[in-house]
Design a protein around this motif. Sequence first.
Motif, PDB file in Angstrom:
ATOM      1  N   ALA A 102       0.815  -1.215   0.000  1.00  0.00           N
ATOM      2  CA  ALA A 102       0.000   0.000   0.000  1.00  0.00           C
ATOM      3  C   ALA A 102       0.852   1.270   0.000  1.00  0.00           C
ATOM      4  O   ALA A 102       1.910   1.318   0.629  1.00  0.00           O
ATOM      5  N   ARG A 103       0.368   2.285  -0.699  1.00  0.00           N
ATOM      6  CA  ARG A 103       1.031   3.587  -0.653  1.00  0.00           C
ATOM      7  C   ARG A 103       0.753   4.286   0.676  1.00  0.00           C
ATOM      8  O   ARG A 103       1.651   4.854   1.281  1.00  0.00           O
ATOM      9  N   LEU A 104      -0.488   4.233   1.127  1.00  0.00           N
ATOM     10  CA  LEU A 104      -0.841   4.819   2.424  1.00  0.00           C
ATOM     11  C   LEU A 104      -0.787   3.706   3.466  1.00  0.00           C
ATOM     12  O   LEU A 104      -1.807   3.228   3.954  1.00  0.00           O
TER      13      LEU A 104
ATOM     14  N   PRO B  59      -0.367  -0.102 -14.438  1.00  0.00           N
ATOM     15  CA  PRO B  59      -0.668  -1.542 -14.422  1.00  0.00           C
ATOM     16  C   PRO B  59       0.233  -2.371 -15.333  1.00  0.00           C
ATOM     17  O   PRO B  59       0.724  -3.426 -14.910  1.00  0.00           O
ATOM     18  N   PRO B  60       0.533  -1.934 -16.594  1.00  0.00           N
ATOM     19  CA  PRO B  60       1.427  -2.744 -17.431  1.00  0.00           C
ATOM     20  C   PRO B  60       2.831  -2.891 -16.849  1.00  0.00           C
ATOM     21  O   PRO B  60       3.476  -3.926 -17.021  1.00  0.00           O
TER      22      PRO B  60
ATOM     23  N   ILE C 212       3.271  -6.746   1.428  1.00  0.00           N
ATOM     24  CA  ILE C 212       3.331  -6.324   2.832  1.00  0.00           C
ATOM     25  C   ILE C 212       1.959  -5.894   3.327  1.00  0.00           C
ATOM     26  O   ILE C 212       1.479  -6.354   4.361  1.00  0.00           O
ATOM     27  N   GLU C 213       1.295  -5.002   2.620  1.00  0.00           N
ATOM     28  CA  GLU C 213      -0.061  -4.576   2.979  1.00  0.00           C
ATOM     29  C   GLU C 213      -0.853  -4.314   1.710  1.00  0.00           C
ATOM     30  O   GLU C 213      -0.320  -3.771   0.739  1.00  0.00           O
TER      31      GLU C 213
ATOM     32  N   SER D 273      -7.111  -3.729  -4.032  1.00  0.00           N
ATOM     33  CA  SER D 273      -5.879  -2.952  -4.149  1.00  0.00           C
ATOM     34  C   SER D 273      -5.225  -3.154  -5.504  1.00  0.00           C
ATOM     35  O   SER D 273      -5.280  -4.235  -6.096  1.00  0.00           O
ATOM     36  N   GLY D 274      -4.585  -2.092  -6.015  1.00  0.00           N
ATOM     37  CA  GLY D 274      -3.820  -2.211  -7.244  1.00  0.00           C
ATOM     38  C   GLY D 274      -2.656  -3.165  -7.098  1.00  0.00           C
ATOM     39  O   GLY D 274      -2.162  -3.722  -8.086  1.00  0.00           O
ATOM     40  N   THR D 275      -2.194  -3.341  -5.861  1.00  0.00           N
ATOM     41  CA  THR D 275      -1.110  -4.282  -5.592  1.00  0.00           C
ATOM     42  C   THR D 275      -1.474  -5.690  -6.065  1.00  0.00           C
ATOM     43  O   THR D 275      -0.621  -6.455  -6.525  1.00  0.00           O
TER      44      THR D 275
END
Length: 471
Positions: free
Chosen positions: A193-195, A286-287, A302-303, A308-310
């Motif tokens: 996550a970014r945040l 995404p690509p 990690i989170e 999520s985009g992750t």
Amino acid sequence: MGTLLHEGSEFLHETNERPECMKNTNHKYLCWLAGIKGIGRVKKYALLRAAGEASLFSMLEESRLFSMEEEAGTLSTEEAGHFSLEAAENGRDPGLAARIIYTSSEKELRFLWGEAAAKTGDARKEWQALLNARRQEPDRIEEDMERAGISFISALEKGFPGKLKEIPDPPFGIYYKGSMPFEEEPSAAIIGARLASGYGREQARRFGRRIGARGIAVISGMARGIDGIAQKAALDAGGKSYAVLGCGVDICYPEENRDLYERLQQQGGILSEYPPGMQPIAKLFPPRNRIISGLSDLVLVIEARKRSGTLITVDMALEQGREVYALPGRVSDALSDGCNRLIRQGAGPATCPEDILEFFFGTGSEEERESIKKQDMGRPDENREWEDSHGVVDSEKTSSESLDRRILHLLSLEDEKHIERILEEIRKLDSPGESEKSEDSISLPELVSCLMRLKIDGRVEESSAGYYRKI
């Protein structure tokens, strides 16, 4: 076709080894072709295939896939990628095919365009983009990149990462600053996550530091949050890290990671399939995730939230046959929803860095494993020293250093505490034998001043007004 085709064909039939000067001369045409905006990598592969069929790669004429009789326009991304590998591995010069595309007359170019089967995207716009690009000077492109410290390697050339050649849709090429990952170099992607929460940030440091120290390259996207934290920790431990960007390698995004951007060029590299100057826009990210997972032997999350985009990277990693691990989290924490779901679906639980190291190096003895685990619990040394003293505060407990230790001892990574509760607990620690808390141990202004100092040092955060937690 023109004289150049004939000369190129004779040259390639004479020898499989090309002079170094010819390699350099033709390389700039591949770099030119890679930088054309408005034409996708599938079409670029198809154009090279057409030039190859014309005269350069005669050995491919016997192949069913690339025979002249095959219906035009059926090349898939994966098949086009195989074309590049086969040509490069058999000593052919793909740069010479790119040179033909650049130097052919417009009539000859129309022939190549027809053989490339213009059925992808908007054919008219793509054709115009190709014509406009031929006004550019490959020499100038190469010189500008050299001045900016940017290198380029195409998927058609030797030295291109083997791990990327294996994925279903390899990029046409990679621009990079610094260096490219070595072929035998073990690598792990750390994403999230970014945040991120305090818990996530601390674990990103913990895993990044330990993995980097063991010589495993950390691959990520240099994004704010988990990505950047893990990469910085790996560099701090003396390890290597590579960032794959969703923009040109000459653009630092986000700008707040400028220091990391500079360090990566010294202890790893900055990579992108997008040409220099390409701005970061949402559809490009995404690509690029397929390259992060493609360069990695293992992907560690990690989170991540439930949506999520992750998790896009995780899907790509699974498609590429990569191992996936996830950090377990509390069931009540939204930032752990994605990780907990991945574990339920079969991802490996990463409870400590040794779970990841075991994947790369095997399992050591139980005693050795437990010893390492205790050494890497992620607590700052001063906290460990204070806690190991069984809660006994030194005689100079009014000093700022002692107060720092007491505050950090009371705070945790997961739970936040209000400043009044912190004050109350510190006073109880200072006077454990008294039935009531001591009003002389510390004042509220002193506590506020200390918390501000720890916040500036990046050791605590104010998650909401008056509430603090350790990071």
